[in-house]
Design an enzyme around this catalytic site. Sequence first.
Site: not given
Length: 248
Positions: A9, A11, A93, A95, A165, A171, A211
């Site tokens: 991904n 992003k 996701h 986000e 996730e 991240g 990560s």
Amino acid sequence: MRKKVLAGNWKMNLNSNQSSVLFSEITSSFIDNSYLKIIVFPPFLYTKDLLSIDSNVSIGVQNFHPESNGAYTGEVSVSQIKDIGVTHTLVGHSERRTLFNESDDFLKQKVDAALKNNIEVIFCCGESIEIRESANPEDFVTKQLHSSLFHLSKEEIQKCMIAYEPIWAIGTGKVANEDQISKMHTAIRNEIKSKYDEETANQISILYGGSCKPSNAKAIFSCENVDGGLIGGASLDSNSFVELSNCF
Ligand code: 13P
């Protein structure tokens, strides 16, 4: 047997040239392999360029709007992504859920629209650090599946993958430990089994994201019920991404 999957991904990173260079470095390093499926999710703007290159890497979108057309300024519709040949999409996701307020119901609409257009879904789920520390994370994640995915028929859900996730691992450099990963992935597979059946549960690839990098991937990919990874940061470097493909 269900496939192993390595998905990148990207992003909202890279410019047009960087995206093409990264894609060509990745595609030239992977041999056609029936065991491992590779998918990348570039920024939408570069999708069509990458789709025009003949390769063994699938291209997906990070986002789309579930309506086919209409007055949705700035959005890209499900029929438009279908039209240019996109084969995969992310849905759910964290986000998108947190920064863009995508609700369970909206995610359900996106899942339906994608499948109706023969676009395979990687449905993302995962808990916050608060839930990890104070509640039952397996219950929280399986509820996310019931809210936006488990309305599907058996035939439909077999066209989806699931990516676990944990938000606190995305991240941050903090990775869920092997016990946490195995426990969650097993809970997800058991929930599919009790909602559908064993055959369906055994067909769905469940990926881990958060990560994940070459130094920890071997341990993660060997956890129970882990079929691959959805990779953010480490997918932006072709050497790391290719190295990850050797960690299965
Ligand atoms: P990182 O690998 O950068 O933690 O991102 C994971 C992710 O969000 C993939 O969708």
